[in-house]
Design a protein around this motif. Structure first.
Motif, PDB file in Angstrom:
ATOM      1  N   VAL A   1       0.867  -1.181   0.000  1.00 56.55           N
ATOM      2  CA  VAL A   1       0.000   0.000   0.000  1.00 56.55           C
ATOM      3  C   VAL A   1       0.902   1.229   0.000  1.00 56.55           C
ATOM      4  N   GLY A   2       0.726   2.082  -0.998  1.00 55.60           N
ATOM      5  CA  GLY A   2       1.518   3.309  -1.088  1.00 55.60           C
ATOM      6  C   GLY A   2       2.242   3.398  -2.408  1.00 55.60           C
ATOM      7  N   GLU A   3       3.503   3.830  -2.349  1.00 52.80           N
ATOM      8  CA  GLU A   3       4.334   3.981  -3.536  1.00 52.80           C
ATOM      9  C   GLU A   3       5.603   3.153  -3.364  1.00 52.80           C
ATOM     10  N   ILE A   4       6.055   2.547  -4.465  1.00 51.10           N
ATOM     11  CA  ILE A   4       7.286   1.758  -4.424  1.00 51.10           C
ATOM     12  C   ILE A   4       8.318   2.484  -5.273  1.00 51.10           C
ATOM     13  N   ASP A   5       9.400   2.906  -4.616  1.00 47.86           N
ATOM     14  CA  ASP A   5      10.451   3.628  -5.336  1.00 47.86           C
ATOM     15  C   ASP A   5      11.810   3.274  -4.732  1.00 47.86           C
ATOM     16  N   LEU A   6      12.845   3.955  -5.188  1.00 44.83           N
ATOM     17  CA  LEU A   6      14.204   3.662  -4.744  1.00 44.83           C
ATOM     18  C   LEU A   6      14.348   3.732  -3.225  1.00 44.83           C
ATOM     19  N   SER A   7      13.601   4.626  -2.590  1.00 43.72           N
ATOM     20  CA  SER A   7      13.754   4.811  -1.144  1.00 43.72           C
ATOM     21  C   SER A   7      13.236   3.641  -0.322  1.00 43.72           C
ATOM     22  N   ASN A   8      12.349   2.817  -0.892  1.00 43.39           N
ATOM     23  CA  ASN A   8      11.797   1.710  -0.115  1.00 43.39           C
ATOM     24  C   ASN A   8      11.836   0.371  -0.868  1.00 43.39           C
ATOM     25  N   SER A   9      12.515   0.333  -2.010  1.00 44.49           N
ATOM     26  CA  SER A   9      12.564  -0.906  -2.789  1.00 44.49           C
ATOM     27  C   SER A   9      13.290  -2.033  -2.057  1.00 44.49           C
ATOM     28  N   ASP A  10      14.249  -1.694  -1.183  1.00 43.06           N
ATOM     29  CA  ASP A  10      14.917  -2.734  -0.397  1.00 43.06           C
ATOM     30  C   ASP A  10      13.941  -3.423   0.553  1.00 43.06           C
ATOM     31  N   ALA A  11      13.066  -2.669   1.172  1.00 38.90           N
ATOM     32  CA  ALA A  11      12.060  -3.256   2.060  1.00 38.90           C
ATOM     33  C   ALA A  11      11.076  -4.112   1.260  1.00 38.90           C
ATOM     34  N   PHE A  12      10.702  -3.639   0.083  1.00 42.37           N
ATOM     35  CA  PHE A  12       9.812  -4.392  -0.795  1.00 42.37           C
ATOM     36  C   PHE A  12      10.486  -5.706  -1.201  1.00 42.37           C
ATOM     37  N   ALA A  13      11.745  -5.631  -1.595  1.00 42.19           N
ATOM     38  CA  ALA A  13      12.491  -6.832  -1.986  1.00 42.19           C
ATOM     39  C   ALA A  13      12.596  -7.808  -0.813  1.00 42.19           C
ATOM     40  N   ALA A  14      12.872  -7.297   0.368  1.00 40.38           N
ATOM     41  CA  ALA A  14      12.995  -8.160   1.553  1.00 40.38           C
ATOM     42  C   ALA A  14      11.685  -8.878   1.847  1.00 40.38           C
TER      43      ALA A  14
ATOM     44  N   VAL B   1       1.852 -14.334  -4.405  1.00 45.87           N
ATOM     45  CA  VAL B   1       0.913 -13.354  -4.939  1.00 45.87           C
ATOM     46  C   VAL B   1       1.368 -11.989  -4.436  1.00 45.87           C
ATOM     47  N   VAL B   2       1.538 -11.048  -5.365  1.00 47.48           N
ATOM     48  CA  VAL B   2       1.916  -9.677  -4.996  1.00 47.48           C
ATOM     49  C   VAL B   2       0.722  -8.791  -5.318  1.00 47.48           C
ATOM     50  N   ASP B   3       0.055  -8.330  -4.283  1.00 49.39           N
ATOM     51  CA  ASP B   3      -1.139  -7.496  -4.433  1.00 49.39           C
ATOM     52  C   ASP B   3      -0.712  -6.029  -4.485  1.00 49.39           C
ATOM     53  N   LEU B   4      -0.834  -5.457  -5.669  1.00 48.65           N
ATOM     54  CA  LEU B   4      -0.452  -4.059  -5.888  1.00 48.65           C
ATOM     55  C   LEU B   4      -1.672  -3.160  -6.096  1.00 48.65           C
ATOM     56  N   THR B   5      -2.844  -3.625  -5.696  1.00 45.29           N
ATOM     57  CA  THR B   5      -4.069  -2.874  -5.967  1.00 45.29           C
ATOM     58  C   THR B   5      -4.146  -1.548  -5.208  1.00 45.29           C
ATOM     59  N   GLU B   6      -3.338  -1.387  -4.177  1.00 42.88           N
ATOM     60  CA  GLU B   6      -3.331  -0.122  -3.428  1.00 42.88           C
ATOM     61  C   GLU B   6      -2.036   0.653  -3.647  1.00 42.88           C
ATOM     62  N   VAL B   7      -1.304   0.301  -4.704  1.00 43.44           N
ATOM     63  CA  VAL B   7      -0.070   1.001  -5.041  1.00 43.44           C
ATOM     64  C   VAL B   7      -0.391   2.041  -6.102  1.00 43.44           C
ATOM     65  N   THR B   8       0.068   3.263  -5.877  1.00 45.47           N
ATOM     66  CA  THR B   8      -0.232   4.356  -6.807  1.00 45.47           C
ATOM     67  C   THR B   8       0.942   4.720  -7.708  1.00 45.47           C
ATOM     68  N   TYR B   9       2.137   4.168  -7.405  1.00 46.87           N
ATOM     69  CA  TYR B   9       3.322   4.512  -8.190  1.00 46.87           C
ATOM     70  C   TYR B   9       4.365   3.425  -8.000  1.00 46.87           C
ATOM     71  N   VAL B  10       5.020   3.044  -9.099  1.00 50.79           N
ATOM     72  CA  VAL B  10       6.152   2.114  -9.043  1.00 50.79           C
ATOM     73  C   VAL B  10       7.231   2.657  -9.980  1.00 50.79           C
ATOM     74  N   ASP B  11       8.431   2.861  -9.450  1.00 51.69           N
ATOM     75  CA  ASP B  11       9.519   3.320 -10.326  1.00 51.69           C
ATOM     76  C   ASP B  11      10.362   2.122 -10.766  1.00 51.69           C
ATOM     77  N   SER B  12      11.469   2.389 -11.433  1.00 51.02           N
ATOM     78  CA  SER B  12      12.296   1.317 -11.987  1.00 51.02           C
ATOM     79  C   SER B  12      12.889   0.414 -10.905  1.00 51.02           C
ATOM     80  N   ALA B  13      13.153   0.955  -9.736  1.00 52.22           N
ATOM     81  CA  ALA B  13      13.677   0.128  -8.644  1.00 52.22           C
ATOM     82  C   ALA B  13      12.634  -0.896  -8.202  1.00 52.22           C
ATOM     83  N   GLY B  14      11.389  -0.468  -8.096  1.00 54.15           N
ATOM     84  CA  GLY B  14      10.313  -1.387  -7.745  1.00 54.15           C
ATOM     85  C   GLY B  14      10.061  -2.409  -8.833  1.00 54.15           C
ATOM     86  N   MET B  15      10.132  -1.974 -10.088  1.00 56.74           N
ATOM     87  CA  MET B  15       9.949  -2.895 -11.204  1.00 56.74           C
ATOM     88  C   MET B  15      11.045  -3.954 -11.218  1.00 56.74           C
TER      89      MET B  15
END
Length: 96
Positions: free
Chosen positions: A22-35, A45-59
């Motif tokens: 829930v939120g935005e996935i970007d360089l500042s938090n992609s390590d937490a997402f990866a973990a 299953v990766v539920d991204l229905t409440e994600v409003t933005y994903v940058d290249s780090a998240g991708m």
């Protein structure tokens, strides 16, 4: 400054790990997402229905787990997922 991102891990009725973001996935938090994704085994299953933005780090994180992941997205993220090529590597729901 870290962009707000909430990650929740559960298990679905089929026994698959589910990571809900829930939120935005970007360089500042992609390590937490990866973990969060790395802390699971087997089908995912990766539920991204409440994600409003994903940058290249998240991708990049999604690409790493694409062979075992099912992505659940909204039409907001659908163009990014499609253009990136993830639709040919992972199961994606919500592209309508």
């Amino acid at each position: 400054m870290t962009t707000p991102l909430t990650l929740t891990k559960t298990t679905d009725e089929q026994g698959r790990s589910v990571v809900t973001a829930v939120g935005e996935i970007d360089l500042s938090n992609s390590d937490a997402f990866a973990a969060a994704l790395e802390d699971t085994t087997g089908p995912l299953v990766v539920d991204l229905t409440e994600v409003t933005y994903v940058d290249s780090a998240g991708m990049s994180v999604l690409f790493i787990h694409s062979e075992r992941a099912e992505l659940v997205v909204t039409p907001l993220l659908a163009p990014i997922i499609e253009v990136s090529g993830l639709t040919s590597m992972a199961t994606v729901r919500g592209m309508e």
